[in-house]
Design a protein around this motif. Structure first.
Motif, PDB file in Angstrom:
ATOM      1  N   ALA A 274       0.825  -1.209   0.000  1.00 31.22           N
ATOM      2  CA  ALA A 274       0.000   0.000   0.000  1.00 31.22           C
ATOM      3  C   ALA A 274       0.862   1.264   0.000  1.00 31.22           C
ATOM      4  O   ALA A 274       0.367   2.349  -0.304  1.00 31.22           O
ATOM      5  CB  ALA A 274      -0.930  -0.003   1.205  1.00 31.22           C
ATOM      6  N   ALA A 275       2.153   1.124   0.344  1.00 32.81           N
ATOM      7  CA  ALA A 275       3.053   2.285   0.376  1.00 32.81           C
ATOM      8  C   ALA A 275       4.456   1.810   0.009  1.00 32.81           C
ATOM      9  O   ALA A 275       4.763   0.618   0.095  1.00 32.81           O
ATOM     10  CB  ALA A 275       3.054   2.912   1.774  1.00 32.81           C
TER      11      ALA A 275
ATOM     12  N   PRO B 154      -3.110  11.465   1.896  1.00 31.10           N
ATOM     13  CA  PRO B 154      -4.340  10.665   1.770  1.00 31.10           C
ATOM     14  C   PRO B 154      -5.172  11.058   0.544  1.00 31.10           C
ATOM     15  O   PRO B 154      -5.878  10.211  -0.011  1.00 31.10           O
ATOM     16  CB  PRO B 154      -5.096  10.943   3.079  1.00 31.10           C
ATOM     17  N   LEU B 155      -5.069  12.315   0.080  1.00 28.59           N
ATOM     18  CA  LEU B 155      -5.851  12.717  -1.103  1.00 28.59           C
ATOM     19  C   LEU B 155      -5.282  12.138  -2.396  1.00 28.59           C
ATOM     20  O   LEU B 155      -5.928  12.190  -3.434  1.00 28.59           O
ATOM     21  CB  LEU B 155      -5.885  14.240  -1.223  1.00 28.59           C
ATOM     22  N   GLY B 156      -4.063  11.613  -2.311  1.00 27.09           N
ATOM     23  CA  GLY B 156      -3.421  11.111  -3.530  1.00 27.09           C
ATOM     24  C   GLY B 156      -3.548   9.617  -3.721  1.00 27.09           C
ATOM     25  O   GLY B 156      -2.966   9.055  -4.653  1.00 27.09           O
ATOM     26  N   VAL B 157      -4.323   8.956  -2.853  1.00 26.30           N
ATOM     27  CA  VAL B 157      -4.425   7.490  -2.918  1.00 26.30           C
ATOM     28  C   VAL B 157      -5.121   7.054  -4.219  1.00 26.30           C
ATOM     29  O   VAL B 157      -6.061   7.694  -4.679  1.00 26.30           O
ATOM     30  CB  VAL B 157      -5.186   6.975  -1.676  1.00 26.30           C
ATOM     31  N   SER B 158      -4.638   5.961  -4.801  1.00 27.94           N
ATOM     32  CA  SER B 158      -5.213   5.463  -6.064  1.00 27.94           C
ATOM     33  C   SER B 158      -6.494   4.665  -5.774  1.00 27.94           C
ATOM     34  O   SER B 158      -6.727   4.270  -4.628  1.00 27.94           O
ATOM     35  CB  SER B 158      -4.196   4.570  -6.782  1.00 27.94           C
ATOM     36  N   PRO B 159      -7.314   4.400  -6.802  1.00 25.73           N
ATOM     37  CA  PRO B 159      -8.540   3.630  -6.577  1.00 25.73           C
ATOM     38  C   PRO B 159      -8.277   2.275  -5.917  1.00 25.73           C
ATOM     39  O   PRO B 159      -9.104   1.780  -5.154  1.00 25.73           O
ATOM     40  CB  PRO B 159      -9.115   3.445  -7.988  1.00 25.73           C
ATOM     41  N   SER B 160      -7.124   1.677  -6.172  1.00 28.19           N
ATOM     42  CA  SER B 160      -6.820   0.370  -5.563  1.00 28.19           C
ATOM     43  C   SER B 160      -6.390   0.506  -4.107  1.00 28.19           C
ATOM     44  O   SER B 160      -6.263  -0.486  -3.403  1.00 28.19           O
ATOM     45  CB  SER B 160      -5.723  -0.329  -6.365  1.00 28.19           C
TER      46      SER B 160
END
Ligand SMILES: [Fe+2]
Length: 430
Positions: free
Chosen positions: A209-210, A344-350
Motif C-alpha cells: 500500500a506504500a 491521503p488525497l493522492g491514494v489510487s482507486p486500488s
C-alpha cells in the motif's frame, strides 16, 4: 488560456526552477565533476539551451543561435566522464546563451500554429514546446542528484521546509483484481514511449500500500540481507561485492541507529520515509528476503490508475485533476520524500499511497516499447535504450516536476544506479 500562452508559461516556469537550483552555487562548484556518474553542472547549463535551440529554433526552420556548440553539448557525443575536460561555456556566457535561445524560441512561438492539424507536425498540440519544457525539468532533477553528491561544505546551500507528517495506511498491502486495463496514453503531448494506449491483461496481485520505508529496510540490513547471497541475483551479488554495498547510499552507522547525509546535512534516518538511494539490485534483494518480488510495469500502472468501478485509467492516481501540494510530493519543495501516509488525497482507486512523487519506484520490468510504438521525434529519445540493459522506474520523485510526474511517464536506468531519488514497493501474485 490559449495553448501558446500555456506553453510560454511552461517554458518560463521550467527556466525559473532550473535557475533557482543552479544559482545557489559558485562557478567553481559548477565547473567540477563531483562523481563519474554525473556531469559537471556547467555542462547542463548550456546543454539545456542547446537542446532548446535544436528543437524550438532549428527544427522549426531557424538558423543556429550560436555556432560551434552542438558537439560539446550533445549527450551522445560527450559521455559524462569526459565533460569536465571540455571547453565548456562559463557561467555568464552559458546564461547569455540560454537567454538568447529563449528569446528566439519565443519569437517563433508567438505566431506558431500549434493546432492539432498544424502543417509542422512537431508543433501540433504544442508537443515540441512541451517536450523542451519537460527536458529542462528533468535536468533540474539530475542537477539535484548531482548536488546531493557534493561534499557537505559545498552541498548545503539549498533550503527546504520540513516535509509533511505521515498518516495512517490501512493494511500493508492491497489486492488488485485481475483483468484487463488500459496502459499508456493517447495524450499527444506525452513522450513517444508512453504511447499508444493499449489493453493489457493482468493477473490478480497484492501490492504494497506504500513504498518500503527506511524502518523496514533497516530490518533487512539487521537480518543480514547484505551478507546473504540467497536473496540476490547472480549479477546483483557480484555488484554488491564489487561495490561493497552494505547500506543505501549516503547512510552511515551511529551506534545502534543510522544517519544519512542529505544535501550537506547529517541527520537521523527518518523511520517512516520511503527508503531512497538504493539500486535495483538492492530493491530486488529486499523483495526476495521479504518473500515477495518487485511489481511488473503493467502491475504498477494498473495499481496506480485503473478505476475498477468505471473500468477507466486515470491520468493521476486520484483522478484526472492536475496535482496540487495536497496530492503528491513533487517539484522539490521539500528536498526529500515525505513519510508514508502523508498524502491521503493522492491514494489510487486500488488503495495505494504515494504512487506519484516521493521516490521513483524500481520495477521488475526491462525497458521495452509498447505494441505499436513509433519513435518520435528522434530515436535517441527512447528507442536506443530498449532492451534488457535498463530497469523501469515509475511514479516520479520529490524532485520531479508535475509536468513530468504524470502516471504514464516512463523512466529507466541501469540496475546499479543509486544516486537517483529511487526506492521501491513490493508485490506478490494473488
Ligand atoms: Fe538532456
Amino acid at each position: 488560456m490559449a495553448l501558446t500562452d500555456e506553453l510560454v508559461d511552461a517554458l518560463a516556469e521550467a527556466r525559473a526552477r532550473f535557475r533557482s537550483v543552479t544559482d545557489a552555487f559558485e562557478e567553481s562548484v559548477l565547473r567540477r565533476q563531483h562523481d563519474v556518474l554525473m556531469s559537471p553542472l556547467l555542462w547542463d547549463l548550456a546543454h539545456v539551451p542547446n537542446y532548446e535551440d535544436l528543437w524550438l529554433v532549428r527544427a522549426l526552420g531557424g538558423a543556429p543561435t550560436q555556432d560551434g556548440l552542438d558537439g560539446l553539448y550533445d549527450a551522445f557525443q560527450q559521455p559524462r566522464n569526459v565533460r569536465e575536460a571540455l571547453p565548456l561555456l562559463g557561467l555568464e556566457p552559458a546564461h547569455a546563451y540560454g537567454d538568447a535561445v529563449r528569446a528566439r524560441a519565443l519569437e517563433r512561438l508567438v505566431d506558431a500554429d500549434v493546432s492539432p492539424d498544424a502543417a509542422e507536425p512537431l508543433q501540433r498540440h504544442g508537443f515540441v514546446h512541451s517536450m523542451v519544457a519537460q527536458h529542462e525539468h528533468q535536468h533540474t532533477e539530475t542537477i539535484l542528484a548531482a548536488v546531493q553528491l557534493l561534499p557537505p561544505a559545498e552541498g548545503h546551500q539549498l533550503r527546504a521546509p520540513p516535509t509533511r507528517r505521515g498518516g495512517p495506511i490501512h493494511g500493508d498491502e492491497v489486492l488488485v483484481a485481475g483483468g484487463p486495463f488500459t496502459m499508456g496514453t493517447p495524450d499527444p503531448r506525452a513522450l513517444d514511449n508512453e504511447r499508444p494506449p493499449h489493453v493489457v491483461e493482468v493477473a490478480p496481485f497484492w501490492m504494497d500500500a506504500a513504498p518500503v520505508t527506511n524502518e523496514r529496510y533497516q530490518r533487512f540490513i539487521a537480518a543480514g540481507g547484505y551478507e546473504e547471497p540467497t536473496w540476490w541475483t547472480e549479477a546483483g551479488w557480484a555488484w554488491r561485492q564489487e561495490a561493497d554495498l552494505t547500506t543505501p547510499k549516503f547512510w552511515r552507522r551511529d551506534g545502534d541507529g543510522w544517519l544519512r547525509l542529505r544535501f550537506g546535512h547529517l541527520e537521523a534516518v527518518p523511520a517512516g520515509e520511503p527508503v531512497q538511494h538504493v539500486c535495483w539490485y538492492e530493491a530486488d534483494a529486499y523483495a526476495r528476503w521479504a518473500g515477495r518480488r518487485l511489481p511488473t510495469e503493467p502491475e504498477w500502472e494498473k495499481a496506480a490508475r485503473h478505476d475498477p468501478d468505471t473500468g477507466t485509467s486515470h491520468r493521476w492516481p486520484w483522478g484526472d485533476l492536475e496535482p496540487t501540494s495536497a496530492h503528491a510530493n513533487l517539484g522539490h519543495g521539500f528536498l526529500g520524500p515525505a513519510p508514508v501516509g502523508a498524502y491521503p488525497l493522492g491514494v489510487s482507486p486500488s488503495g495505494c499511497h504515494q504512487m506519484v512523487g516521493d521516490v521513483w519506484e524500481w520495477l521488475a520490468s526491462d525497458f521495452q516499447p509498447y505494441p505499436g510504438f513509433q519513435a518520435h521525434p528522434y530515436p535517441e529519445y527512447s528507442a536506443v535504450f530498449f532492451g534488457d540493459g535498463h530497469k523501469m522506474l515509475r511514479g516520479g520523485s520529490w524532485a520531479t516536476h508535475a509536468s513530468v510526474g504524470r502516471v504514464t511517464f516512463r523512466n529507466w536506468d541501469l540496475p546499479i544506479r543509486r544516486q537517483i531519488f529511487a526506492g521501491f514497493r513490493t508485490a506478490r501474485t494473488a
